[in-house]
Design an enzyme around this catalytic site. Structure first.
Site, mmCIF file in Angstrom:
data_model
loop_
_atom_site.group_PDB
_atom_site.id
_atom_site.type_symbol
_atom_site.label_atom_id
_atom_site.label_comp_id
_atom_site.label_asym_id
_atom_site.label_seq_id
_atom_site.Cartn_x
_atom_site.Cartn_y
_atom_site.Cartn_z
ATOM 1 N N TYR A 199 4.122 17.626 9.111
ATOM 2 C CA TYR A 199 4.386 17.752 7.674
ATOM 3 C C TYR A 199 5.076 19.098 7.463
ATOM 4 O O TYR A 199 4.469 20.152 7.597
ATOM 5 C CB TYR A 199 3.066 17.697 6.892
ATOM 6 N N TYR B 29 -4.181 10.440 1.666
ATOM 7 C CA TYR B 29 -4.057 11.765 1.045
ATOM 8 C C TYR B 29 -5.417 12.382 0.732
ATOM 9 O O TYR B 29 -5.502 13.554 0.381
ATOM 10 C CB TYR B 29 -3.295 11.675 -0.285
HETATM 11 C C1 LIG Z 1 4.511 12.299 -0.721
HETATM 12 S S1 LIG Z 1 5.286 11.280 -1.858
HETATM 13 C C2 LIG Z 1 5.618 9.889 -0.895
HETATM 14 C C3 LIG Z 1 7.062 9.504 -1.008
HETATM 15 C C4 LIG Z 1 7.392 8.877 -2.302
HETATM 16 N N1 LIG Z 1 7.036 7.481 -2.305
HETATM 17 C C5 LIG Z 1 8.862 9.057 -2.614
HETATM 18 O O1 LIG Z 1 9.522 8.108 -3.042
HETATM 19 O O2 LIG Z 1 9.363 10.167 -2.466
HETATM 20 C C6 LIG Z 1 3.908 10.817 -2.877
HETATM 21 C C7 LIG Z 1 4.278 9.958 -4.051
HETATM 22 O O3 LIG Z 1 4.579 8.635 -3.615
HETATM 23 C C8 LIG Z 1 3.980 7.677 -4.457
HETATM 24 N N2 LIG Z 1 2.936 6.979 -3.716
HETATM 25 C C9 LIG Z 1 2.476 7.293 -2.507
HETATM 26 N N3 LIG Z 1 1.532 6.444 -2.113
HETATM 27 C C10 LIG Z 1 1.380 5.570 -3.098
HETATM 28 C C11 LIG Z 1 0.536 4.454 -3.284
HETATM 29 N N4 LIG Z 1 -0.341 4.073 -2.382
HETATM 30 N N5 LIG Z 1 0.647 3.765 -4.422
HETATM 31 C C12 LIG Z 1 1.524 4.125 -5.366
HETATM 32 N N6 LIG Z 1 2.351 5.175 -5.252
HETATM 33 C C13 LIG Z 1 2.274 5.895 -4.124
HETATM 34 C C14 LIG Z 1 3.369 8.428 -5.606
HETATM 35 O O4 LIG Z 1 4.326 8.512 -6.621
HETATM 36 C C15 LIG Z 1 3.158 9.783 -5.020
HETATM 37 O O5 LIG Z 1 3.185 10.793 -6.002
#
Ligand SMILES: C[S@@+](CC[C@H](N)C(=O)[O-])C[C@H]1O[C@@H](n2cnc3c(N)ncnc32)[C@H](O)[C@@H]1O
Length: 821
Positions: free
Chosen positions: A683, A785
């Protein structure tokens, strides 16, 4: 009918009636004024009468006289067309008796068309088609007499070694243009420090009257800035010079090209060029797009000089919001980089706008030096007539339109160099916005990039300028062509390597589900310290005994565990092949899945609790004792291939960022089958202190891409860290592919394990992801997370989880909320 369409219609009608551009131009300007106020009169107007009426009106003549200081000259028999063109597009020297425009003899029709007070820019032309020359006027100018040589269409004009294939030539001198305040062109000229320093700049211009020749300089070296030109047939424009000698030609033959792809057809291009070359530049730029275009548009103008300087103007037009404030150059670039690039279809991750502009300039140079005559004629228009920031067209002002011109100078040669902002954004005075009825209420963003350079080969990314009808914000599409595979659907968005070569393997990004483009962030393969974070692995500490300096070869094959393994109880974390040992992996998984079973260390006089309240001794609530990995590194005696070096070698698995179909946004998946315990990625982000993170979060109200990782708050057993010392990782702006790993409750297929490489003090470590089980190719990689979805007091509001796990804590929390009523 939309006003802009009417505008085009008026233009076409006047041209069809035989009026020259020089007549149409001021008439249209007047028409615009009227149009704003009383446009319904135009609907049924007889354009011929309209033109005559405007030309005949006292106000028009008066303004024209005042504006251009016209001096009556004895009548001279010259064809009106030629005279008018000469009048408005050339500057004559004092005493020059060259042909000039005749006066207007119009009809007696006097439509009630109020002239808008303050309207300033009116062309010098006052001739009428077919009318008998009435008087000759002369523009007072201060330059030496220009040589005039007629050419017939298609004639090759040899000038200073350059070959022109057709049309008229209108060279101008920058000095003259800057001194002059008498013509429309002069008003529009920027005595730009970039261009004005250039020598030997010569303009090739093509009039709408083939064979008609304007001025040709005695000494082309005097001409330093290009002027507007009109191609003879809207398609025919060339970069002069034959291809065999293209390089030399280019270096001595500056050209000015308008690459606005939308202006390639019909008379709109002609008009666009005409008017853009003068004060009506932007209105007509929009008008030419007619009914079919949105109110937003953009164009790119590129000019080059003999000294190898390329100037790029990007004009972006959009409706002015009410809270419009002129931003700083930095702010504009930052905003573009963060928010607008994707709407321009710029796929390069983290691509700075300025680099993009430089690439365009380089592409222009490369193309210009490799272009055959055949290719060269594809250019549609010839134009360079930058509008002076100081001298706005009155109509712009009245319409509340603003022209922002930003100059950038990209450093010499094609290698990346420092960029100087040469002329900052011109700040307009507070001009009351004129509430016009028409659709020309546009703001205009003009960014000039100048690149001086050698003409070496450029292997830069391909820049395609085209029509992007789907984009609301621009007609420009810039893509990296090579990043699209031929077998892909046109709707697929694909980048073959978002790491820009920073990793040993390419990591592609694909979106087959929606129109989202890659989020703006800068790919970094290793953590970087943001500002204040203090990370202790200095060379000064090389004497620390936290390494196996006596080892050699592969530590894993040694019978006695080395000093590095001693850090983790004398056991290496890895098996040969870089797979994490089962026991360690399970411990880490367990610790994540069952926080209550976390291995806690309890101290007698807890410094953490005491720090909360100095008066109380405080009972220790326990400190997490995390399992971790200690890798050998370059202070050690082993080789780089040592089996105890895994994370530091970086990503070795084939991975892909993809758009998830479940609405989670981007996700990360594997393109190969993975064994349990395989290292996937670290990370990576900016190392920030707790304080810095707090400040960031309070400033940044926009959506977050990442969850910052707190590196050592619950791990440090060495004492209490102050907020300004505790480290976090933030991958929002700088990060690697780990920022795309989505959350999955409990049964995620990745687990994070702290990995020490450089420092043994637990203050800083690498957070590495390993697979918790065998993972099939194309499976999404997920990580828990550790969010407590039932904790509604948490400062960071959790997302609605759609991990799909049967253990989903969000769903459970929802269920229990519902069952409680
Ligand atoms: C570290 S980022 C992961 C990458 C993200 N999906 C992106 O498009 O950049 C974390 C964000 O992804 C989305 N996310 C991650 N895991 C999720 C889950 N299980 N359900 C819904 N949204 C999720 C949420 O918006 C979260 O704030």
């Amino acid at each position: 009918m939309a006003p802009s369409a009417k505008f085009v219609k008026a233009y076409k009608a006047m041209r069809t009636l035989g009026y020259t551009q020089q007549i149409v131009k001021p008439v249209l300007k007047n028409l615009l004024v009227v149009y704003n106020q009383n446009w319904q009169h135009i609907e049924d107007s007889n354009y011929s009468a309209l033109v005559e009426a405007i030309l005949d009106s006292e106000e028009f003549k008066e303004k024209e006289q005042q504006k251009f200081h016209l001096v009556d000259e004895p009548e001279e028999d010259e064809p009106p067309l030629k005279r008018s063109r000469l009048r408005s597009q050339t500057c004559s020297s004092p005493g020059d008796s060259s042909p000039s425009s005749n006066g207007t003899k119009g009809t007696k029709i006097q439509p009630q068309m109020p002239y808008y007070q303050g309207e300033a820019d009116i062309s010098a032309s006052n001739s009428s088609p077919g009318s008998k020359p009435k008087k000759k006027t002369q523009v007072l100018a201060h330059h030496k007499s220009d040589k005039l040589e007629p050419l017939s269409p298609g004639t090759h004009l040899i000038d200073d070694g350059d070959t022109y294939t057709s049309g008229s030539i209108v060279p101008r001198m920058i000095k003259e243009r800057c001194e002059h305040t008498v013509s429309l062109e002069e008003k529009n000229v920027v005595c730009d420090s970039i261009l004005s320093n250039q020598k030997n700049m010569l303009i090739k211009s093509y009039s709408d009257a083939p064979g008609e020749v304007e001025l040709l300089p005695d000494d082309p070296s005097e001409f330093e800035i290009p002027l507007s030109l009109v191609p003879p047939d809207n398609k025919k424009f060339l970069i002069e010079g034959d291809s065999s000698n293209a390089k030399e030609q280019f270096s001595t033959s500056p050209v000015v090209i308008n690459l606005d792809a939308e202006d390639t057809h019909g008379s709109s291009s002609e008009m666009d060029s005409l008017v853009r070359g003068n004060c009506l530049e932007y209105e007509c730029s929009d008008a030419t797009k007619g009914e079919n275009s949105s109110s937003n548009s953009s164009q790119i103008d590129i000019a080059s000089s003999s000294s190898g300087e390329v100037k790029l103007s990007i004009i972006f037009e959009s409706s002015l919001p009410s809270n419009f404030r002129v931003p700083s150059v930095d702010a504009v670039l930052r905003h573009l980089e963060e928010n607008l690039l994707k709407s321009y279809r710029i796929i390069q991750p983290g691509l700075p706008v300025i680099n993009l502009m430089k690439d365009i300039c380089e592409g222009f140079l490369a193309a210009a030096t490799n272009t055959t005559d055949d290719e060269a004629v594809n250019c549609t228009d010839v134009h360079c007539n930058p509008i002076s920031p100081k001298e706005l067209d009155a109509q712009h002002v009245l319409n509340g339109n603003v022209n922002h011109q930003v100059g950038f100078c990209v450093s010499p040669n094609t290698s990346m160099g420092p960029i100087q902002v040469q002329s900052p954004v011109d700040i307009r005075p507070q001009i009351p916005k004129f509430q016009s009825l028409n659709c020309l209420d546009l703001s205009h963003y003009k960014i000039d990039v100048t690149m001086k350079g050698s003409y070496g080969d450029s292997n830069k990314n391909i820049v395609a300028l085209g029509d992007l009808k789907s984009s609301a914000s621009s007609s420009m599409m810039i893509i990296q062509k090579q990043h699209f595979r031929h077998d892909m659907l046109s709707s697929t968005y694909y980048i073959d390597d978002i790491t820009r070569g920073e990793e040993d393997l390419e990591i592609s990004l694909i979106n087959e589900f929606n129109n989202d483009h890659q989020p703006m962030f800068k790919y970094i393969p290793k953590n970087v310290t943001y500002q204040s974070a203090y990370v202790k692995f200095l060379l000064a500490r090389i004497s620390d005994d936290n390494c196996c300096s006596n080892c050699f070869g592969d530590c894993l094959s040694s019978e006695i565990p080395c000093a590095c393994a001693g850090e983790t109880g004398g056991e290496f974390a890895y098996m040969p092949g870089g797979i994490v040992k089962e026991k360690l992996l399970e411990d880490c998984i367990m610790m994540n899945r069952n926080p209550q079973q976390k291995n806690l260390f309890y101290c007698q006089e807890c410094p953490l609790e005491r720090s909360k309240d100095k008066n109380l001794s405080g009972t220790c609530k326990g400190h997490l004792v995390r399992k971790f990995i200690k890798e050998c590194w370059y202070k050690c005696g082993c080789t780089k291939d040592c089996g105890n070096r895994v994370v530091q070698r970086g990503i070795t698995r084939r991975l892909q960022v993809f758009m998830t179909p479940e609405g989670k946004g981007w996700g990360l998946r594997t393109l190969e089958d993975l064994p349990k315990g395989a290292f996937i990625c670290e990370y990576v982000g900016e190392i920030v202190t707790n304080m810095e993170l707090f400040e960031r979060n309070s400033l940044n109200t926009g959506k977050k891409h990442t969850y910052p990782v707190l590196l050592d708050a619950d791990w440090c057993t060495e004492g209490v860290l102050k907020d300004e010392e505790a480290l976090c990782l933030d991958a929002t702006f700088y990060g690697n592919i780990a920022r795309f790993v989505n959350h999955r409750c409990d049964d995620a297929n990745l687990v994070e394990i702290p990995v020490e490489v450089e420092t043994p003090d637990h203050h800083y470590y690498h957070l590495a992801f390993f697979t918790t089980r065998n993972v099939d190719a194309l499976e999404e990689l997920t990580w828990d997370y550790g969010i407590d979805f039932s904790d509604h007091n948490h400062p960071v509001k959790a997302f609605k989880c759609s991990c799909g796990s049967q253990f989903c804590r969000d769903k459970k929390a929802l269920k229990s909320r519902r069952s409680r009523g």
